[in-house]
Design a protein around this motif. Sequence first.
Motif, PDB file in Angstrom:
ATOM      1  N   ASN A 170       0.531  -0.724  -0.278  1.00 22.93           N
ATOM      2  CA  ASN A 170      -0.051   0.291  -0.067  1.00 22.93           C
ATOM      3  C   ASN A 170       0.743   1.033  -0.262  1.00 22.93           C
ATOM      4  O   ASN A 170      -0.075   2.677   0.472  1.00 22.93           O
ATOM      5  CB  ASN A 170      -1.183  -0.173   0.967  1.00 22.93           C
ATOM      6  CG  ASN A 170      -1.983  -1.326   0.559  1.00 22.93           C
ATOM      7  OD1 ASN A 170      -3.041  -0.406   0.349  1.00 22.93           O
ATOM      8  ND2 ASN A 170      -1.749  -1.770   1.558  1.00 22.93           N
ATOM      9  N   GLY A 171       2.150   1.025   0.171  1.00 21.49           N
ATOM     10  CA  GLY A 171       3.091   1.952   0.623  1.00 21.49           C
ATOM     11  C   GLY A 171       3.302   2.883   1.475  1.00 21.49           C
ATOM     12  O   GLY A 171       3.326   4.334   1.478  1.00 21.49           O
ATOM     13  N   ILE A 172       2.812   1.964   2.320  1.00 26.23           N
ATOM     14  CA  ILE A 172       2.891   3.187   3.595  1.00 26.23           C
ATOM     15  C   ILE A 172       4.553   3.410   4.517  1.00 26.23           C
ATOM     16  O   ILE A 172       4.795   1.659   4.702  1.00 26.23           O
ATOM     17  CB  ILE A 172       1.845   2.298   4.552  1.00 26.23           C
ATOM     18  CG1 ILE A 172       0.033   2.656   3.972  1.00 26.23           C
ATOM     19  CG2 ILE A 172       2.276   3.155   6.201  1.00 26.23           C
ATOM     20  CD1 ILE A 172      -0.296   1.890   4.637  1.00 26.23           C
ATOM     21  N   ASP A 173       4.599   4.201   4.456  1.00 26.60           N
ATOM     22  CA  ASP A 173       6.261   4.559   4.672  1.00 26.60           C
ATOM     23  C   ASP A 173       6.389   4.487   6.218  1.00 26.60           C
ATOM     24  O   ASP A 173       7.268   4.192   7.012  1.00 26.60           O
ATOM     25  CB  ASP A 173       7.068   5.857   3.998  1.00 26.60           C
ATOM     26  CG  ASP A 173       6.501   6.731   3.112  1.00 26.60           C
ATOM     27  OD1 ASP A 173       6.988   5.519   2.245  1.00 26.60           O
ATOM     28  OD2 ASP A 173       5.232   6.896   3.271  1.00 26.60           O
ATOM     29  N   ALA A 174       5.199   5.114   7.482  1.00 25.01           N
ATOM     30  CA  ALA A 174       5.189   5.099   8.613  1.00 25.01           C
ATOM     31  C   ALA A 174       4.138   4.778   9.452  1.00 25.01           C
ATOM     32  O   ALA A 174       3.275   4.558   8.800  1.00 25.01           O
ATOM     33  CB  ALA A 174       5.693   6.605   8.717  1.00 25.01           C
ATOM     34  N   LEU A 175       4.101   4.307  10.584  1.00 30.51           N
ATOM     35  CA  LEU A 175       3.191   3.677  11.170  1.00 30.51           C
ATOM     36  C   LEU A 175       3.266   4.572  12.749  1.00 30.51           C
ATOM     37  O   LEU A 175       4.569   4.680  13.227  1.00 30.51           O
ATOM     38  CB  LEU A 175       3.869   2.744  11.898  1.00 30.51           C
ATOM     39  CG  LEU A 175       2.794   1.515  11.085  1.00 30.51           C
ATOM     40  CD1 LEU A 175       2.889   0.460  12.295  1.00 30.51           C
ATOM     41  CD2 LEU A 175       1.455   1.192  11.136  1.00 30.51           C
ATOM     42  N   VAL A 176       1.983   5.021  13.144  1.00 30.24           N
ATOM     43  CA  VAL A 176       2.251   6.074  14.228  1.00 30.24           C
ATOM     44  C   VAL A 176       1.259   5.128  15.251  1.00 30.24           C
ATOM     45  O   VAL A 176       0.364   5.407  14.924  1.00 30.24           O
ATOM     46  CB  VAL A 176       1.875   7.738  14.184  1.00 30.24           C
ATOM     47  CG1 VAL A 176       1.571   8.090  15.679  1.00 30.24           C
ATOM     48  CG2 VAL A 176       2.932   7.990  13.305  1.00 30.24           C
ATOM     49  N   VAL A 177       1.447   4.019  16.584  1.00 35.04           N
ATOM     50  CA  VAL A 177       0.867   3.468  16.735  1.00 35.04           C
ATOM     51  C   VAL A 177       0.586   3.999  18.452  1.00 35.04           C
ATOM     52  O   VAL A 177       1.743   4.925  19.281  1.00 35.04           O
ATOM     53  CB  VAL A 177       1.734   2.541  17.303  1.00 35.04           C
ATOM     54  CG1 VAL A 177       1.111   1.500  18.349  1.00 35.04           C
ATOM     55  CG2 VAL A 177       2.250   1.667  16.431  1.00 35.04           C
ATOM     56  N   CYS A 178      -0.553   4.340  18.684  1.00 38.66           N
ATOM     57  CA  CYS A 178      -1.102   4.942  19.995  1.00 38.66           C
ATOM     58  C   CYS A 178      -1.812   3.784  21.195  1.00 38.66           C
ATOM     59  O   CYS A 178      -2.571   3.265  20.673  1.00 38.66           O
ATOM     60  CB  CYS A 178      -2.045   5.730  19.430  1.00 38.66           C
ATOM     61  SG  CYS A 178      -2.931   6.596  21.072  1.00 38.66           S
ATOM     62  N   GLY A 179      -0.848   3.195  21.653  1.00 38.61           N
ATOM     63  CA  GLY A 179      -1.225   2.389  23.208  1.00 38.61           C
ATOM     64  C   GLY A 179      -0.147   2.509  24.167  1.00 38.61           C
ATOM     65  O   GLY A 179       0.747   2.743  24.042  1.00 38.61           O
ATOM     66  N   GLY A 180      -0.518   1.000  24.844  1.00 37.09           N
ATOM     67  CA  GLY A 180       0.135   1.076  26.150  1.00 37.09           C
ATOM     68  C   GLY A 180       1.059  -0.033  25.851  1.00 37.09           C
ATOM     69  O   GLY A 180       1.564  -0.024  25.037  1.00 37.09           O
ATOM     70  N   ASP A 181       1.533  -0.178  26.551  1.00 36.59           N
ATOM     71  CA  ASP A 181       2.958  -1.129  26.776  1.00 36.59           C
ATOM     72  C   ASP A 181       2.910  -1.969  25.866  1.00 36.59           C
ATOM     73  O   ASP A 181       3.793  -1.791  24.849  1.00 36.59           O
ATOM     74  CB  ASP A 181       2.920  -1.031  28.464  1.00 36.59           C
ATOM     75  CG  ASP A 181       4.004  -2.165  28.880  1.00 36.59           C
ATOM     76  OD1 ASP A 181       5.205  -2.217  28.465  1.00 36.59           O
ATOM     77  OD2 ASP A 181       4.067  -2.699  30.183  1.00 36.59           O
ATOM     78  N   GLY A 182       2.575  -3.072  26.102  1.00 34.74           N
ATOM     79  CA  GLY A 182       2.183  -3.965  25.489  1.00 34.74           C
ATOM     80  C   GLY A 182       1.970  -3.678  23.508  1.00 34.74           C
ATOM     81  O   GLY A 182       2.771  -4.075  22.901  1.00 34.74           O
ATOM     82  N   SER A 183       1.454  -2.386  23.497  1.00 31.53           N
ATOM     83  CA  SER A 183       1.498  -2.577  21.897  1.00 31.53           C
ATOM     84  C   SER A 183       2.414  -1.525  22.011  1.00 31.53           C
ATOM     85  O   SER A 183       2.705  -1.313  20.121  1.00 31.53           O
ATOM     86  CB  SER A 183       0.285  -0.865  21.584  1.00 31.53           C
ATOM     87  OG  SER A 183      -1.515  -1.727  22.356  1.00 31.53           O
ATOM     88  N   LEU A 184       3.327  -1.314  22.505  1.00 30.25           N
ATOM     89  CA  LEU A 184       4.633  -0.512  21.708  1.00 30.25           C
ATOM     90  C   LEU A 184       5.478  -1.559  22.341  1.00 30.25           C
ATOM     91  O   LEU A 184       6.642  -0.928  21.189  1.00 30.25           O
ATOM     92  CB  LEU A 184       4.760   0.827  22.696  1.00 30.25           C
ATOM     93  CG  LEU A 184       3.319   2.097  22.482  1.00 30.25           C
ATOM     94  CD1 LEU A 184       4.117   3.748  23.091  1.00 30.25           C
ATOM     95  CD2 LEU A 184       3.565   3.114  21.619  1.00 30.25           C
ATOM     96  N   THR A 185       5.454  -1.868  22.818  1.00 25.27           N
ATOM     97  CA  THR A 185       6.485  -3.357  22.664  1.00 25.27           C
ATOM     98  C   THR A 185       6.449  -3.721  21.252  1.00 25.27           C
ATOM     99  O   THR A 185       7.588  -4.911  20.712  1.00 25.27           O
ATOM    100  CB  THR A 185       5.805  -4.694  23.881  1.00 25.27           C
ATOM    101  OG1 THR A 185       6.561  -3.217  25.325  1.00 25.27           O
ATOM    102  CG2 THR A 185       7.247  -5.395  24.069  1.00 25.27           C
ATOM    103  N   GLY A 186       4.802  -4.445  21.432  1.00 27.16           N
ATOM    104  CA  GLY A 186       4.463  -5.193  20.000  1.00 27.16           C
ATOM    105  C   GLY A 186       5.517  -4.310  18.844  1.00 27.16           C
ATOM    106  O   GLY A 186       5.751  -4.930  17.753  1.00 27.16           O
ATOM    107  N   ALA A 187       5.388  -3.007  18.458  1.00 24.30           N
ATOM    108  CA  ALA A 187       5.721  -1.634  17.824  1.00 24.30           C
ATOM    109  C   ALA A 187       7.613  -1.539  17.329  1.00 24.30           C
ATOM    110  O   ALA A 187       7.884  -1.880  16.591  1.00 24.30           O
ATOM    111  CB  ALA A 187       5.379  -0.011  18.332  1.00 24.30           C
TER     112      ALA A 187
END
Length: 366
Positions: free
Chosen positions: A94-111
């Motif tokens: 899809n040509g996506i270059d960047a992700l902005v992830v809004c989440g807690g500890d678990g979600s940011l660990t995944g990121a």
Amino acid sequence: KKKIAIITSGGDAPGMNAAVRAVTRAGIFYGCKVYACYEGYTGLVKGGDMLKELQWQDVRGLLSIGGTIIGTARCKEFRERWGRLQACYNMVSNGIDALVVCGGDGSLTGADLFRKEWPELIKELLGEDKITKEQYETHRNLTIVGLVGSIDNDMCGTDSTIGAYSSLERIIELVDYIDATAASHSRAFVVEVMGRHCGWLGLMSGIATGADYIFIPERPPSESNWKDDLKKVCLRHREKGRRKTTVIVAEGAIDDQLNPITSEEVKDVLVEIGLDTRITRLGHVQRGGAPCAFDRFLATVQGVDAVRAVLESTPAIPSPVISILENKIVRQPLVESVAQTKTVSAAIEAKDFDKALQLRDQEFAT
Ligand code: F6P
């Protein structure tokens, strides 16, 4: 033109919508295309309709609405390598270059894990001819920016997570209601609050409502005498003329031998000293409702900075998490915030409770 995807992940938190709005509008303002990734990382793993471009008007009116309109999930597939490979494919195709992830500890660990694995994942896709050489060259580096969204306020390196103060407001409003009926009947209430393994909501709500006693994981009472101490403190307050007893129990409360302290156990102790006692578990009302002013502000300024961080990113700069420290919006390396957060659990497991409080920046509770 950069293409940025915004994800809300993990437990929803008031202010996540404000973050989606800010990222979308700042992205458009800076000439980017912004995509909503629906249902947390699930949207990234499944692709197709679950990745949709957002326009300026799509995020109109979101500041005051709780939860997240793009959905959230604790995505099992993303915990598996095949799920992350699929997510990598959907991003590149899809040509996506960047992700902005809004989440807690678990979600940011995944990121953070996704960012670390990215070079291998994209190489594998090229090796299997799933992407072209050109796509490979354009997407060799992944930019991820974290926004900490969680009611728990359990992430190190930031004074406040998006949603924590709204939840705190909700809790104290409800405890005030409980106090009125408690004082009328001269009763005791054990109020159980959320926070997972973090005592911030318990501690702050206990202070803000003048609770008689607070149980939090980072300042556990002694296994051998917490019951006697609880009795002593509550009786002393009663002797001074208090007509109500309020005990706040954080859901992760433990004693100094790491045994869980439950609301039922606390109630039994209060009953032993003759108090007519009820338990109130506040539950998910703590996560709902409109965000407070601070969370709307925090999500907005951090969302704008997340887009700037994407635009300023280079392979040499580690992926950041946008934090607030001493009233300033700052960027910290995502990898460091995730690692420091893990040290809190390690300190609790090692029974080094002073260190746990210090890492959570709540030394005043000692
Ligand atoms: O992380 C936010 C949180 O509300 C925690 O405080 C709580 O332990 C958990 O999520 C509850 O999760 P669920 O909504 O899946 O029951």
